[in-house]
Design a protein around this motif. Sequence first.
Motif, PDB file in Angstrom:
ATOM      1  N   GLY A  22      -1.053  28.990   3.733  1.00 41.73           N
ATOM      2  CA  GLY A  22      -0.655  30.079   2.854  1.00 41.73           C
ATOM      3  C   GLY A  22      -1.560  30.223   1.649  1.00 41.73           C
ATOM      4  O   GLY A  22      -1.374  31.094   0.828  1.00 41.73           O
ATOM      5  N   SER A  23      -2.545  29.358   1.501  1.00 37.92           N
ATOM      6  CA  SER A  23      -3.450  29.480   0.363  1.00 37.92           C
ATOM      7  C   SER A  23      -4.461  30.579   0.647  1.00 37.92           C
ATOM      8  O   SER A  23      -4.742  30.911   1.781  1.00 37.92           O
ATOM      9  CB  SER A  23      -4.154  28.155   0.077  1.00 37.92           C
ATOM     10  N   ASP A  40       0.773  29.089  -7.474  1.00 33.97           N
ATOM     11  CA  ASP A  40       1.287  29.137  -6.108  1.00 33.97           C
ATOM     12  C   ASP A  40       1.713  27.729  -5.701  1.00 33.97           C
ATOM     13  O   ASP A  40       0.881  26.848  -5.532  1.00 33.97           O
ATOM     14  CB  ASP A  40       0.228  29.669  -5.143  1.00 33.97           C
ATOM     15  N   SER A  42       3.563  27.125  -2.929  1.00 30.56           N
ATOM     16  CA  SER A  42       4.022  27.255  -1.548  1.00 30.56           C
ATOM     17  C   SER A  42       3.730  25.988  -0.753  1.00 30.56           C
ATOM     18  O   SER A  42       2.657  25.404  -0.896  1.00 30.56           O
ATOM     19  CB  SER A  42       3.347  28.441  -0.861  1.00 30.56           C
ATOM     20  N   ASN A  47       6.160  29.883   5.895  1.00 30.10           N
ATOM     21  CA  ASN A  47       7.106  30.403   4.920  1.00 30.10           C
ATOM     22  C   ASN A  47       7.946  31.485   5.565  1.00 30.10           C
ATOM     23  O   ASN A  47       7.440  32.543   5.921  1.00 30.10           O
ATOM     24  CB  ASN A  47       6.380  30.967   3.700  1.00 30.10           C
ATOM     25  N   GLU A  50      10.180  33.715   0.573  1.00 30.41           N
ATOM     26  CA  GLU A  50       9.538  33.232  -0.637  1.00 30.41           C
ATOM     27  C   GLU A  50      10.251  33.765  -1.864  1.00 30.41           C
ATOM     28  O   GLU A  50      11.013  34.732  -1.796  1.00 30.41           O
ATOM     29  CB  GLU A  50       8.057  33.579  -0.672  1.00 30.41           C
ATOM     30  N   LYS A  97       4.946  31.397  -7.555  1.00 30.00           N
ATOM     31  CA  LYS A  97       5.360  31.703  -6.182  1.00 30.00           C
ATOM     32  C   LYS A  97       5.642  30.404  -5.448  1.00 30.00           C
ATOM     33  O   LYS A  97       4.928  29.423  -5.625  1.00 30.00           O
ATOM     34  CB  LYS A  97       4.256  32.431  -5.425  1.00 30.00           C
ATOM     35  N   THR A  98       6.657  30.402  -4.606  1.00 30.37           N
ATOM     36  CA  THR A  98       6.898  29.296  -3.690  1.00 30.37           C
ATOM     37  C   THR A  98       7.592  29.854  -2.464  1.00 30.37           C
ATOM     38  O   THR A  98       8.106  30.972  -2.485  1.00 30.37           O
ATOM     39  CB  THR A  98       7.699  28.152  -4.338  1.00 30.37           C
ATOM     40  N   GLY A  99       7.594  29.086  -1.402  1.00 34.84           N
ATOM     41  CA  GLY A  99       8.173  29.554  -0.151  1.00 34.84           C
ATOM     42  C   GLY A  99       9.098  28.529   0.464  1.00 34.84           C
ATOM     43  O   GLY A  99       9.084  27.355   0.108  1.00 34.84           O
ATOM     44  N   SER A 101      10.777  27.383   4.388  1.00 43.58           N
ATOM     45  CA  SER A 101      10.711  27.555   5.841  1.00 43.58           C
ATOM     46  C   SER A 101      12.109  27.806   6.384  1.00 43.58           C
ATOM     47  O   SER A 101      13.108  27.648   5.682  1.00 43.58           O
ATOM     48  CB  SER A 101      10.093  26.329   6.503  1.00 43.58           C
ATOM     49  N   TYR A 161      12.201  37.864   0.776  1.00 40.23           N
ATOM     50  CA  TYR A 161      11.704  37.361  -0.494  1.00 40.23           C
ATOM     51  C   TYR A 161      12.687  37.696  -1.608  1.00 40.23           C
ATOM     52  O   TYR A 161      13.532  38.580  -1.483  1.00 40.23           O
ATOM     53  CB  TYR A 161      10.304  37.903  -0.812  1.00 40.23           C
TER      54      TYR A 161
END
Length: 173
Positions: A22-23, A40, A42, A47, A50, A97-99, A101, A161
Amino acid sequence: MERRKFVKKMSAFTTGSLLLSGSNLYSFENENEVKSNSIDLSPLAFNDSEIILKGNFIDVETLETIQGVSMKAKVCKNRLFSFKETIESKNGSYEIKTGFSAADKKVIEKVTIEITAKGYQTLSTQLYLSRLGCNVHCSIWDYNPNLKIEDTPKNSLHDNYTVSDFNFQLKRN
């Protein structure tokens, strides 16, 4: 022969991890511009959903945006890699930002935040980020006892999201 198989498997794993992390490895955006306001956090997994936390750094008394703020964020959860990011916000805004699963149904990310700005007291607190939005730790009221309930994060849920708006209010020295 076994060592070759091991090396091939590890190279496939490493390549897959980088591609699916995801980067923004192949980003065409100006890296300095994006990095100045955005963090970020994540995870390396897929993800499914998010959360985006965004807002400004403002003065408690005047409610004006503060320029030149440094913010450190650290995830307080064991992961494969340690996530500790720092931003230098020149325009007084930030974004985290984060996600999550599909397997992380009830996961809440505890993020330790430290904010410093010239002429202002350092703010050290925690944020709790989940699929349902952002919540602040009670230490934020220790820092600013005049914080009102309407100044807490505003969470807006969408399909995959969540957007949370929250302004950090800093006190002068």
